[in-house]
Scaffold this motif. Sequence first.
Motif, PDB file in Angstrom:
ATOM      1  N   GLY A 113      44.243  36.898  45.761  1.00 19.35           N
ATOM      2  CA  GLY A 113      45.191  36.124  46.555  1.00 19.35           C
ATOM      3  C   GLY A 113      44.507  34.859  47.022  1.00 19.35           C
ATOM      4  N   TRP A 114      45.246  34.014  47.721  1.00 18.78           N
ATOM      5  CA  TRP A 114      44.702  32.738  48.186  1.00 18.78           C
ATOM      6  C   TRP A 114      44.433  32.819  49.683  1.00 18.78           C
ATOM      7  CZ3 TRP A 114      47.930  27.632  48.779  1.00 18.78           C
ATOM      8  CH2 TRP A 114      47.094  26.626  49.284  1.00 18.78           C
TER       9      TRP A 114
ATOM     10  N   ARG B 278      31.152  35.314  37.466  1.00 13.99           N
ATOM     11  CA  ARG B 278      32.122  35.952  38.356  1.00 13.99           C
ATOM     12  C   ARG B 278      32.606  35.040  39.468  1.00 13.99           C
ATOM     13  NH1 ARG B 278      28.816  39.712  36.247  1.00 13.99           N
ATOM     14  NH2 ARG B 278      29.643  41.821  35.864  1.00 13.99           N
ATOM     15  N   ILE B 279      31.816  34.022  39.805  1.00 19.48           N
ATOM     16  CA  ILE B 279      32.174  33.120  40.904  1.00 19.48           C
ATOM     17  C   ILE B 279      32.116  31.686  40.406  1.00 19.48           C
ATOM     18  CG2 ILE B 279      31.588  32.302  43.207  1.00 19.48           C
ATOM     19  CD1 ILE B 279      30.245  34.955  43.763  1.00 19.48           C
TER      20      ILE B 279
ATOM     21  N   LEU C 267      37.206  32.235  42.833  1.00 19.85           N
ATOM     22  CA  LEU C 267      37.167  30.774  42.836  1.00 19.85           C
ATOM     23  C   LEU C 267      36.958  30.295  44.263  1.00 19.85           C
ATOM     24  CD1 LEU C 267      37.581  28.169  41.135  1.00 19.85           C
ATOM     25  CD2 LEU C 267      40.035  28.398  41.557  1.00 19.85           C
ATOM     26  N   LEU C 268      35.813  29.630  44.517  1.00 14.41           N
ATOM     27  CA  LEU C 268      35.480  29.119  45.838  1.00 14.41           C
ATOM     28  C   LEU C 268      35.586  27.594  45.813  1.00 14.41           C
ATOM     29  CD1 LEU C 268      32.290  31.264  46.609  1.00 14.41           C
ATOM     30  CD2 LEU C 268      34.685  31.806  47.116  1.00 14.41           C
ATOM     31  N   LEU C 269      36.403  27.038  46.694  1.00 13.97           N
ATOM     32  CA  LEU C 269      36.695  25.604  46.670  1.00 13.97           C
ATOM     33  C   LEU C 269      36.495  25.012  48.058  1.00 13.97           C
ATOM     34  CD1 LEU C 269      40.083  25.901  44.739  1.00 13.97           C
ATOM     35  CD2 LEU C 269      37.853  25.370  43.737  1.00 13.97           C
ATOM     36  N   ASP C 270      35.584  24.063  48.172  1.00 16.34           N
ATOM     37  CA  ASP C 270      35.342  23.384  49.443  1.00 16.34           C
ATOM     38  C   ASP C 270      36.043  22.034  49.409  1.00 16.34           C
ATOM     39  OD1 ASP C 270      34.435  22.702  51.913  1.00 16.34           O
ATOM     40  OD2 ASP C 270      32.300  22.874  51.455  1.00 16.34           O
ATOM     41  N   GLU C 271      37.123  21.926  50.147  1.00 15.13           N
ATOM     42  CA  GLU C 271      37.944  20.716  50.207  1.00 15.13           C
ATOM     43  C   GLU C 271      38.398  20.258  48.817  1.00 15.13           C
ATOM     44  OE1 GLU C 271      39.197  19.490  52.798  1.00 15.13           O
ATOM     45  OE2 GLU C 271      38.021  20.456  54.354  1.00 15.13           O
ATOM     46  N   PRO C 272      39.145  21.084  48.086  1.00 16.22           N
ATOM     47  CA  PRO C 272      39.551  20.725  46.726  1.00 16.22           C
ATOM     48  C   PRO C 272      40.524  19.556  46.641  1.00 16.22           C
ATOM     49  CG  PRO C 272      40.688  22.702  47.442  1.00 16.22           C
ATOM     50  CD  PRO C 272      39.654  22.408  48.486  1.00 16.22           C
ATOM     51  N   THR C 273      41.194  19.216  47.744  1.00 11.44           N
ATOM     52  CA  THR C 273      42.171  18.126  47.698  1.00 11.44           C
ATOM     53  C   THR C 273      41.600  16.793  48.161  1.00 11.44           C
ATOM     54  OG1 THR C 273      42.977  18.747  49.903  1.00 11.44           O
ATOM     55  CG2 THR C 273      44.106  19.707  48.006  1.00 11.44           C
TER      56      THR C 273
ATOM     57  N   ALA D 197      48.225  35.550  39.778  1.00 12.05           N
ATOM     58  CA  ALA D 197      47.712  36.157  38.551  1.00 12.05           C
ATOM     59  C   ALA D 197      46.530  37.086  38.806  1.00 12.05           C
ATOM     60  CB  ALA D 197      47.314  35.064  37.559  1.00 12.05           C
ATOM     61  N   GLY D 198      46.060  37.172  40.067  1.00 14.71           N
ATOM     62  CA  GLY D 198      45.001  38.111  40.394  1.00 14.71           C
ATOM     63  C   GLY D 198      43.652  37.510  40.712  1.00 14.71           C
ATOM     64  N   THR D 199      43.546  36.182  40.743  1.00 14.73           N
ATOM     65  CA  THR D 199      42.285  35.535  41.104  1.00 14.73           C
ATOM     66  C   THR D 199      42.102  35.578  42.620  1.00 14.73           C
ATOM     67  OG1 THR D 199      42.458  34.037  39.215  1.00 14.73           O
ATOM     68  CG2 THR D 199      40.963  33.383  40.972  1.00 14.73           C
ATOM     69  N   THR D 200      40.871  35.781  43.039  1.00 15.18           N
ATOM     70  CA  THR D 200      40.525  35.675  44.458  1.00 15.18           C
ATOM     71  C   THR D 200      40.158  34.217  44.731  1.00 15.18           C
ATOM     72  OG1 THR D 200      39.721  37.950  44.534  1.00 15.18           O
ATOM     73  CG2 THR D 200      38.989  36.477  46.290  1.00 15.18           C
TER      74      THR D 200
END
Length: 283
Positions: free
Chosen positions: A57-58, A105-106, A190-196, A217-220
Motif C-alpha cells: 500500500g502507499w 528488494r528495495i 519503493l522508498l521515495l524522498d520528495e518524489p514530486t 498492485a501490491g507494492t509497498t
Amino acid sequence: MADASAQAGVTRMATGSEPSTFSTPPPPVAALRVDGLHVQLGGLPVLRGLSLALHPGWTAIVGPNGGGKSTLLRALAGLLPPHAGQVWLEGRPLAAYSARSRGQRIAWLAQQEAGEARGELTVRDVVQLGRLPHLGLFAAPGPLDDAAVDAALATTECTDWQCRRLHELSGGERQRVLLARALAVEAPVLLLDEPTTHLDPPHQVAVVRLLKRLAKAGTTVVSVLHDLPLALQADRLVVIQDGRVRADGSPRSTEVQGSLVTVFGGALSIERVGGRLTAVPRL
C-alpha cells in the motif's frame, strides 16, 4: 450438555477422522518494520525509539522540517545504520541481506539527486542503472532488463528524450528520470524522498496516480512528502515530529487530521474540496 471436544472448539469430521483445530491465521509479515529505532546525526538524536510496520500500500510520511522523516527513509533503505533498535525486511534483519539482495528488494529515490546530475550519461543509461542489482556490474542487459527500462521510461513519460544527456534536462525532467530508474528495479518496496520535487502540477498528479496504481498492485510504497494535499491521497499517513510517531492511520481519521494540524502549529486545516481531502493554509 455439549461434549468436551465441542467445548474445546474442535470439530470432528463425520468420517471419524482426527479432529482439526480452527485458529486465526497469523498476521502477514511486514514488508518493512522498525522496532525501537534510534538514530543520531552529528551526535544529536534524530529518531527516538521509533517503531513502525509497513505493509503493501502507499504510506506517506509527513511532519515538520527536522522531525526525522528523511532520516527514517534512509534507515529503511539500509543507508544509515541505527544506533539502537532494528530494521526488518520481510521478517529478517535488514543487515542480514547482502547489498545486492537488498537492492533487488528495495528501490530508493533520494531527495537531492535531481539537482546533482553530472557526467555524460544519457537518460536511458541512468534508468538502466536500476537493473544493476539484478545484473551485477559486468553482465549485459537482456530482454527482460530492456523491457523493464522501456516500461519505466514510458510510465514517467521520458521515452521521447531517452537519448539526451541527463545534465541537459530541467530539474523536473531529471526528477522523472530518477523516478524511472527506481521503477526499473521492479522491487517490492519503493522508498521515495520528495518524489514530486521540481515537478509541475500535471506531473505531480501523474506521480500520485502512479503511486496509487503501484500500491494497488501490491507494492509497498513509502514516500516522504512536504506537499500535504498530495500526501493526503495516500492510503496511510504517518505523522512524525521530533523523531517520534505522533499519529498513524488513514488520512480520513479525525485523530490523524488533528495531529497533523497540531504538529504544524495550527497553520493549516484539513478540508474536503471537490470530494478530496486537502490541506488549507490558515493565513
